[in-house]
Motif scaffolding. Structure first.
Motif, PDB file in Angstrom:
ATOM      1  N   GLU A 169       1.397  -5.869  13.440  1.00 44.99           N
ATOM      2  CA  GLU A 169       1.681  -6.729  14.832  1.00 44.99           C
ATOM      3  C   GLU A 169       1.158  -8.168  14.641  1.00 44.99           C
ATOM      4  OE1 GLU A 169       1.477  -9.134  18.265  1.00 44.99           O
ATOM      5  OE2 GLU A 169      -0.210  -8.026  17.693  1.00 44.99           O
ATOM      6  N   LEU A 170      -0.251  -8.177  14.269  1.00 44.91           N
ATOM      7  CA  LEU A 170      -0.864  -9.519  13.851  1.00 44.91           C
ATOM      8  C   LEU A 170      -0.408 -10.202  12.769  1.00 44.91           C
ATOM      9  CD1 LEU A 170      -4.561  -8.144  14.969  1.00 44.91           C
ATOM     10  CD2 LEU A 170      -2.941  -9.816  16.224  1.00 44.91           C
ATOM     11  N   THR A 171      -0.056  -9.494  11.627  1.00 48.42           N
ATOM     12  CA  THR A 171       0.269 -10.181  10.467  1.00 48.42           C
ATOM     13  C   THR A 171       1.662 -10.430  10.319  1.00 48.42           C
ATOM     14  OG1 THR A 171       0.720  -8.055   9.322  1.00 48.42           O
ATOM     15  CG2 THR A 171      -1.391  -9.089   9.016  1.00 48.42           C
ATOM     16  N   GLY A 172       2.519  -9.799  11.313  1.00 50.96           N
ATOM     17  CA  GLY A 172       3.991 -10.311  11.447  1.00 50.96           C
ATOM     18  C   GLY A 172       4.777  -9.517  10.302  1.00 50.96           C
ATOM     19  N   GLU A 173       4.287  -8.544   9.578  1.00 50.10           N
ATOM     20  CA  GLU A 173       5.369  -7.881   8.541  1.00 50.10           C
ATOM     21  C   GLU A 173       4.458  -6.481   8.510  1.00 50.10           C
ATOM     22  OE1 GLU A 173       3.670 -10.399   5.534  1.00 50.10           O
ATOM     23  OE2 GLU A 173       2.696  -8.736   4.327  1.00 50.10           O
ATOM     24  N   LYS A 174       5.660  -5.408   7.960  1.00 47.64           N
ATOM     25  CA  LYS A 174       5.378  -4.236   7.714  1.00 47.64           C
ATOM     26  C   LYS A 174       4.687  -3.999   6.491  1.00 47.64           C
ATOM     27  CE  LYS A 174       7.939  -2.372  10.983  1.00 47.64           C
ATOM     28  NZ  LYS A 174       7.385  -1.389  12.195  1.00 47.64           N
ATOM     29  N   ILE A 175       3.484  -2.917   6.556  1.00 49.09           N
ATOM     30  CA  ILE A 175       2.842  -2.582   5.326  1.00 49.09           C
ATOM     31  C   ILE A 175       3.592  -2.031   4.330  1.00 49.09           C
ATOM     32  CG2 ILE A 175       0.636  -2.614   6.937  1.00 49.09           C
ATOM     33  CD1 ILE A 175       1.002   0.705   6.241  1.00 49.09           C
ATOM     34  N   SER A 176       3.325  -2.341   3.081  1.00 50.25           N
ATOM     35  CA  SER A 176       4.067  -1.702   2.000  1.00 50.25           C
ATOM     36  C   SER A 176       3.507  -0.711   1.264  1.00 50.25           C
ATOM     37  CB  SER A 176       4.650  -2.973   1.099  1.00 50.25           C
ATOM     38  OG  SER A 176       3.346  -3.412   0.426  1.00 50.25           O
ATOM     39  N   GLY A 177       2.310  -0.516   1.668  1.00 57.67           N
ATOM     40  CA  GLY A 177       1.331   0.678   1.034  1.00 57.67           C
ATOM     41  C   GLY A 177       0.219   0.931   1.532  1.00 57.67           C
ATOM     42  N   VAL A 178      -0.494   2.240   1.639  1.00 60.44           N
ATOM     43  CA  VAL A 178      -1.506   2.410   2.287  1.00 60.44           C
ATOM     44  C   VAL A 178      -2.394   3.208   1.177  1.00 60.44           C
ATOM     45  CG1 VAL A 178      -2.726   3.606   4.199  1.00 60.44           C
ATOM     46  CG2 VAL A 178      -0.391   2.892   4.418  1.00 60.44           C
ATOM     47  N   SER A 179      -3.929   2.857   1.216  1.00 63.55           N
ATOM     48  CA  SER A 179      -4.776   3.406   0.374  1.00 63.55           C
ATOM     49  C   SER A 179      -6.143   3.743   1.261  1.00 63.55           C
ATOM     50  CB  SER A 179      -5.044   2.797  -0.868  1.00 63.55           C
ATOM     51  OG  SER A 179      -5.893   3.826  -1.764  1.00 63.55           O
ATOM     52  N   THR A 180      -7.169   4.287   0.660  1.00 60.79           N
ATOM     53  CA  THR A 180      -8.529   4.228   1.267  1.00 60.79           C
ATOM     54  C   THR A 180      -9.435   3.282   0.681  1.00 60.79           C
ATOM     55  OG1 THR A 180      -7.749   6.629   1.559  1.00 60.79           O
ATOM     56  CG2 THR A 180     -10.354   5.842   1.993  1.00 60.79           C
ATOM     57  N   ASP A 181      -9.956   2.583   1.719  1.00 60.96           N
ATOM     58  CA  ASP A 181     -11.281   1.772   1.393  1.00 60.96           C
ATOM     59  C   ASP A 181     -12.201   2.483   0.772  1.00 60.96           C
ATOM     60  OD1 ASP A 181     -12.400  -0.752   0.712  1.00 60.96           O
ATOM     61  OD2 ASP A 181     -11.662  -1.499   2.804  1.00 60.96           O
ATOM     62  N   GLY A 182     -13.405   1.844   0.281  1.00 60.93           N
ATOM     63  CA  GLY A 182     -14.452   2.149  -0.201  1.00 60.93           C
ATOM     64  C   GLY A 182     -15.243   3.220   0.868  1.00 60.93           C
ATOM     65  N   CYS A 183     -15.248   2.565   1.994  1.00 54.72           N
ATOM     66  CA  CYS A 183     -16.024   3.301   2.923  1.00 54.72           C
ATOM     67  C   CYS A 183     -15.239   4.397   3.894  1.00 54.72           C
ATOM     68  CB  CYS A 183     -16.383   2.246   4.214  1.00 54.72           C
ATOM     69  SG  CYS A 183     -15.008   1.705   5.222  1.00 54.72           S
ATOM     70  N   GLY A 184     -14.035   4.526   3.673  1.00 55.49           N
ATOM     71  CA  GLY A 184     -13.154   5.652   3.800  1.00 55.49           C
ATOM     72  C   GLY A 184     -12.338   5.276   5.018  1.00 55.49           C
ATOM     73  N   THR A 185     -12.110   4.047   5.326  1.00 57.47           N
ATOM     74  CA  THR A 185     -10.931   3.810   6.494  1.00 57.47           C
ATOM     75  C   THR A 185      -9.704   3.345   5.674  1.00 57.47           C
ATOM     76  OG1 THR A 185     -11.889   1.480   6.297  1.00 57.47           O
ATOM     77  CG2 THR A 185     -12.537   2.980   8.243  1.00 57.47           C
ATOM     78  N   PRO A 186      -8.741   3.310   6.249  1.00 60.70           N
ATOM     79  CA  PRO A 186      -7.535   2.983   5.450  1.00 60.70           C
ATOM     80  C   PRO A 186      -7.500   1.557   5.349  1.00 60.70           C
ATOM     81  CG  PRO A 186      -6.880   3.032   7.844  1.00 60.70           C
ATOM     82  CD  PRO A 186      -8.469   3.634   7.555  1.00 60.70           C
ATOM     83  N   VAL A 187      -6.838   1.199   4.136  1.00 60.79           N
ATOM     84  CA  VAL A 187      -6.492  -0.132   3.640  1.00 60.79           C
ATOM     85  C   VAL A 187      -4.781  -0.435   3.230  1.00 60.79           C
ATOM     86  CG1 VAL A 187      -7.091   0.277   1.032  1.00 60.79           C
ATOM     87  CG2 VAL A 187      -7.336  -2.218   2.229  1.00 60.79           C
ATOM     88  N   TYR A 188      -4.480  -1.544   4.067  1.00 59.27           N
ATOM     89  CA  TYR A 188      -2.660  -1.633   3.634  1.00 59.27           C
ATOM     90  C   TYR A 188      -2.543  -3.038   3.016  1.00 59.27           C
ATOM     91  CZ  TYR A 188      -3.619   0.977   8.313  1.00 59.27           C
ATOM     92  OH  TYR A 188      -4.084   2.087   9.095  1.00 59.27           O
ATOM     93  N   LEU A 189      -1.437  -2.570   2.256  1.00 61.63           N
ATOM     94  CA  LEU A 189      -1.115  -3.543   1.336  1.00 61.63           C
ATOM     95  C   LEU A 189      -0.150  -4.628   2.249  1.00 61.63           C
ATOM     96  CD1 LEU A 189       0.436  -1.706  -1.523  1.00 61.63           C
ATOM     97  CD2 LEU A 189      -1.428  -3.471  -1.892  1.00 61.63           C
ATOM     98  N   ILE A 190      -0.779  -5.807   2.139  1.00 61.64           N
ATOM     99  CA  ILE A 190       0.012  -7.038   2.875  1.00 61.64           C
ATOM    100  C   ILE A 190       0.231  -8.243   2.034  1.00 61.64           C
ATOM    101  CG2 ILE A 190      -0.206  -5.961   5.437  1.00 61.64           C
ATOM    102  CD1 ILE A 190      -2.497  -8.226   5.586  1.00 61.64           C
ATOM    103  N   SER A 191       0.878  -9.267   2.490  1.00 61.07           N
ATOM    104  CA  SER A 191       0.867 -10.464   1.607  1.00 61.07           C
ATOM    105  C   SER A 191      -0.125 -11.293   2.129  1.00 61.07           C
ATOM    106  CB  SER A 191       2.327 -11.147   1.892  1.00 61.07           C
ATOM    107  OG  SER A 191       2.377 -11.769   3.193  1.00 61.07           O
ATOM    108  N   LEU A 192      -0.575 -12.194   1.330  1.00 58.14           N
ATOM    109  CA  LEU A 192      -1.585 -13.444   1.586  1.00 58.14           C
ATOM    110  C   LEU A 192      -0.970 -14.217   2.949  1.00 58.14           C
ATOM    111  CD1 LEU A 192      -3.094 -14.257  -1.828  1.00 58.14           C
ATOM    112  CD2 LEU A 192      -3.829 -12.637  -0.179  1.00 58.14           C
ATOM    113  N   VAL A 193       0.380 -14.509   2.890  1.00 56.20           N
ATOM    114  CA  VAL A 193       0.850 -14.988   3.987  1.00 56.20           C
ATOM    115  C   VAL A 193       0.581 -14.148   5.393  1.00 56.20           C
ATOM    116  CG1 VAL A 193       2.964 -15.823   5.074  1.00 56.20           C
ATOM    117  CG2 VAL A 193       2.434 -16.112   2.574  1.00 56.20           C
TER     118      VAL A 193
END
Length: 315
Positions: A169-193
């Motif tokens: 919602e905040l970035t205005g785009e659908k994420i294109s992938g999901v992985s796990t960050d070093g601390c264990g929370t999810p991290v999402y693929l989004i554009s720099l824009v």
């Protein structure tokens, strides 16, 4: 497919260019229009810890109550100073929890001076000392508030869906992938824009909204978002009311109160190259209004025999 990055930052030694950092970057004006662009800012990247302020918005929307210090730390990659660990512990205590509820990885303090002092006092790697403990304290506190599974909060679908929905919602785009960050929370693929757009939403938000509360907490307590001697803290002190957050692997996002925002990705993940290109984008956009203090963050010397013989700088 590899992104089409451009040369952004060079390290010189004598008259020669010794190293080149490639990357992508974008600056959006207050209307959301692209004012500067390098490489491929529309490609998808993992923002890593730069997602933390967006996560914090989602937690406030979900009903979590945090004071400004706790909120700044929830958005932080902190240095592990005593104040950082104390604020994280206070978030847990307010929810009736303690450090045993944390699900993040263990580590020594991230800051060099903080780590040295901590180890000298007999400190060992803990979850509270790890740089993401503020975020995790808030996540497990929210889980306790909602009656969700605090023992397994990193895998609770209700929490994970809330985080993803907030980022989209905040970035205005659908994420294109999901992985796990070093601390264990999810991290999402989004554009720099999209990342820049998300930070703009925070910095320019109407007072009293969750977005504005996160921005205010971060800009009021920049020492909690990173730490003393850290460039992100120095940047927010140089630009009052700005919101800035770095992320591992060469990520930087910054937004100004009018909604001007930028996002940077260094292709090789080199942390040292984040700030020179960030400062270039800011100073070129701000022109004569750019604070002199920004210049101190724009370059760093290459030493030879203890004396400057070159420089790290944006092209």
């Amino acid at each position: 497919m590899l992104a089409k990055h451009e040369p952004l930052v060079v390290a010189t030694r004598g008259d020669a260019v010794e190293s080149i950092h490639y990357g992508s970057a974008v600056l959006l004006d207050a209307n959301g229009e692209v004012r500067a662009s390098y490489g491929e800012p529309q490609a998808a990247y993992y923002p890593r810890s730069a997602l933390k302020p967006l996560f914090a918005v989602g937690m406030l929307r979900a009903g979590l109550e945090l004071d400004d210090q706790q909120l700044a730390l929830a958005s932080a990659s902190h240095s592990g100073a005593p104040i950082h660990q104390q604020v994280a512990a206070s978030t847990l205590k307010a929810a009736g929890l303690d450090a045993t509820a944390l699900g993040n990885s263990t580590d020594l303090p991230y800051g060099v001076a903080e780590r040295q002092a901590y180890v000298a006092q007999g400190g060992t790697a803990t979850q509270l000392a790890q740089n993401c403990s503020g975020k995790h304290a808030a996540l497990v506190a929210l889980s306790e508030l909602k009656g969700w599974d605090t023992a397994n909060y990193l895998h609770d679908e209700r929490l994970l869906q809330m985080l993803q929905d907030t980022v989209e919602e905040l970035t205005g785009e659908k994420i294109s992938g999901v992985s796990t960050d070093g601390c264990g929370t999810p991290v999402y693929l989004i554009s720099l824009v999209g990342l820049a757009r998300g930070f703009a939403r925070l910095a320019s938000a109407k007072a009293g909204t969750p977005e504005a509360r996160v921005a205010k907490a971060m800009s009021t307590h920049p020492e909690l978002v990173a730490g003393e001697g850290r460039d992100v803290t120095a940047l927010m002190r140089a630009l009052p009311r700005a919101v800035a957050k770095d992320g591992f692997e060469g990520i930087q996002a910054v937004a100004l109160p009018d909604g001007t925002a930028l996002a940077v990705k260094i292709a090789d993940g080199g942390d040292r190259a984040r700030m020179p290109i960030t400062i270039k984008l800011l100073t070129e956009f701000l022109g004569e209004a750019a604070p002199a203090a920004l210049a101190e963050l724009a370059t760093s010397p290459a030493l030879g025999g203890g004396a400057p013989v070159g420089v790290l700088k944006a092209l």
